[in-house]
Design a protein around this motif. Structure first.
Motif, mmCIF file in Angstrom:
data_model
loop_
_atom_site.group_PDB
_atom_site.id
_atom_site.type_symbol
_atom_site.label_atom_id
_atom_site.label_comp_id
_atom_site.label_asym_id
_atom_site.label_seq_id
_atom_site.Cartn_x
_atom_site.Cartn_y
_atom_site.Cartn_z
ATOM 1 N N ASN A 21 15.960 25.757 38.022
ATOM 2 C CA ASN A 21 17.322 25.570 37.567
ATOM 3 C C ASN A 21 18.246 25.573 38.785
ATOM 4 N N VAL A 22 18.621 24.380 39.258
ATOM 5 C CA VAL A 22 19.411 24.241 40.471
ATOM 6 C C VAL A 22 20.759 24.951 40.352
ATOM 7 N N ALA A 23 21.401 24.864 39.210
ATOM 8 C CA ALA A 23 22.688 25.524 39.024
ATOM 9 C C ALA A 23 22.539 27.029 39.174
ATOM 10 N N ASN A 24 21.454 27.578 38.678
ATOM 11 C CA ASN A 24 21.201 29.005 38.803
ATOM 12 C C ASN A 24 21.025 29.400 40.267
ATOM 13 N N VAL A 25 20.276 28.598 41.026
ATOM 14 C CA VAL A 25 20.074 28.878 42.445
ATOM 15 C C VAL A 25 21.408 28.829 43.180
ATOM 16 N N LYS A 26 22.215 27.813 42.897
ATOM 17 C CA LYS A 26 23.520 27.671 43.547
ATOM 18 C C LYS A 26 24.422 28.870 43.237
ATOM 19 N N ASN A 27 24.431 29.313 41.992
ATOM 20 C CA ASN A 27 25.241 30.474 41.613
ATOM 21 C C ASN A 27 24.761 31.745 42.306
ATOM 22 N N GLU A 28 23.449 31.910 42.398
ATOM 23 C CA GLU A 28 22.889 33.072 43.090
ATOM 24 C C GLU A 28 23.270 33.059 44.569
ATOM 25 N N ILE A 29 23.165 31.905 45.189
ATOM 26 C CA ILE A 29 23.526 31.791 46.607
ATOM 27 C C ILE A 29 24.995 32.130 46.793
ATOM 28 N N ALA A 30 25.854 31.598 45.956
ATOM 29 C CA ALA A 30 27.290 31.862 46.060
ATOM 30 C C ALA A 30 27.590 33.352 45.960
ATOM 31 N N LYS A 31 26.869 34.037 45.091
ATOM 32 C CA LYS A 31 27.051 35.483 44.936
ATOM 33 C C LYS A 31 26.751 36.211 46.249
ATOM 34 N N TYR A 32 25.657 35.849 46.889
ATOM 35 C CA TYR A 32 25.291 36.487 48.153
ATOM 36 C C TYR A 32 26.222 36.091 49.286
ATOM 37 N N LEU A 33 26.672 34.851 49.298
ATOM 38 C CA LEU A 33 27.540 34.384 50.379
ATOM 39 C C LEU A 33 28.870 35.126 50.409
ATOM 40 N N SER A 34 29.306 35.616 49.273
ATOM 41 C CA SER A 34 30.582 36.338 49.236
ATOM 42 C C SER A 34 30.509 37.654 50.001
ATOM 43 N N ALA A 35 29.305 38.140 50.281
ATOM 44 C CA ALA A 35 29.138 39.404 51.012
ATOM 45 C C ALA A 35 28.865 39.200 52.511
ATOM 46 N N VAL A 36 28.829 37.949 52.949
ATOM 47 C CA VAL A 36 28.538 37.637 54.356
ATOM 48 C C VAL A 36 29.792 37.837 55.192
ATOM 49 N N SER A 37 29.614 38.312 56.426
ATOM 50 C CA SER A 37 30.727 38.469 57.369
ATOM 51 C C SER A 37 30.938 37.148 58.100
ATOM 52 N N TYR A 38 32.100 36.541 57.888
ATOM 53 C CA TYR A 38 32.444 35.262 58.514
ATOM 54 C C TYR A 38 33.444 35.492 59.635
ATOM 55 N N PRO A 39 33.495 34.628 60.648
ATOM 56 C CA PRO A 39 32.639 33.463 60.876
ATOM 57 C C PRO A 39 31.238 33.897 61.321
ATOM 58 N N THR A 40 30.271 33.040 61.006
ATOM 59 C CA THR A 40 28.888 33.325 61.367
ATOM 60 C C THR A 40 28.090 32.030 61.406
ATOM 61 N N ASN A 41 26.899 32.131 61.940
ATOM 62 C CA ASN A 41 25.998 30.977 61.978
ATOM 63 C C ASN A 41 24.891 31.174 60.944
ATOM 64 N N LYS A 42 23.956 30.229 60.915
ATOM 65 C CA LYS A 42 22.866 30.281 59.945
ATOM 66 C C LYS A 42 22.088 31.592 60.040
ATOM 67 N N GLU A 43 21.776 32.003 61.260
ATOM 68 C CA GLU A 43 20.998 33.233 61.447
ATOM 69 C C GLU A 43 21.752 34.453 60.927
ATOM 70 N N GLY A 44 23.064 34.482 61.141
ATOM 71 C CA GLY A 44 23.878 35.584 60.633
ATOM 72 C C GLY A 44 23.920 35.617 59.116
ATOM 73 N N ILE A 45 23.994 34.443 58.515
ATOM 74 C CA ILE A 45 23.995 34.361 57.052
ATOM 75 C C ILE A 45 22.682 34.895 56.497
ATOM 76 N N VAL A 46 21.573 34.423 57.060
ATOM 77 C CA VAL A 46 20.257 34.867 56.587
ATOM 78 C C VAL A 46 20.109 36.373 56.772
ATOM 79 N N LYS A 47 20.554 36.879 57.914
ATOM 80 C CA LYS A 47 20.464 38.322 58.189
ATOM 81 C C LYS A 47 21.279 39.124 57.166
ATOM 82 N N ASP A 48 22.513 38.699 56.918
ATOM 83 C CA ASP A 48 23.379 39.430 55.987
ATOM 84 C C ASP A 48 22.839 39.409 54.557
#
Length: 71
Positions: free
Chosen positions: A5-32
């Protein structure tokens, strides 16, 4: 999470992205998101991001829609 379910994956990702410290790069996103308990599917999708500096969750989602094809 239903990885078919692509929409479910996108929603899950968005939930996690809200907790990431920006600005950051790909590695920082994955780490967070790993630190806050993201599942393997989310981590694998985010590892496929282009190597850019991201300032907002929206920028990350936009790149995922272009390059990872979650729409």
């Amino acid at each position: 999470m239903d990885i078919n379910n692509v929409a479910n994956v996108k929603n899950e990702i968005a939930k996690y992205l809200s907790a990431v410290s920006y600005p950051t790069n790909k590695e920082g996103i994955v780490k967070d998101v790993t630190k806050i308990g993201a599942g393997l599917v989310i981590i694998i999708v985010l590892q496929n991001l282009p190597h850019l500096l991201y300032h907002t969750p929206r920028e990350v989602i936009s790149q995922l829609e272009k390059y990872v094809q979650i729409q």
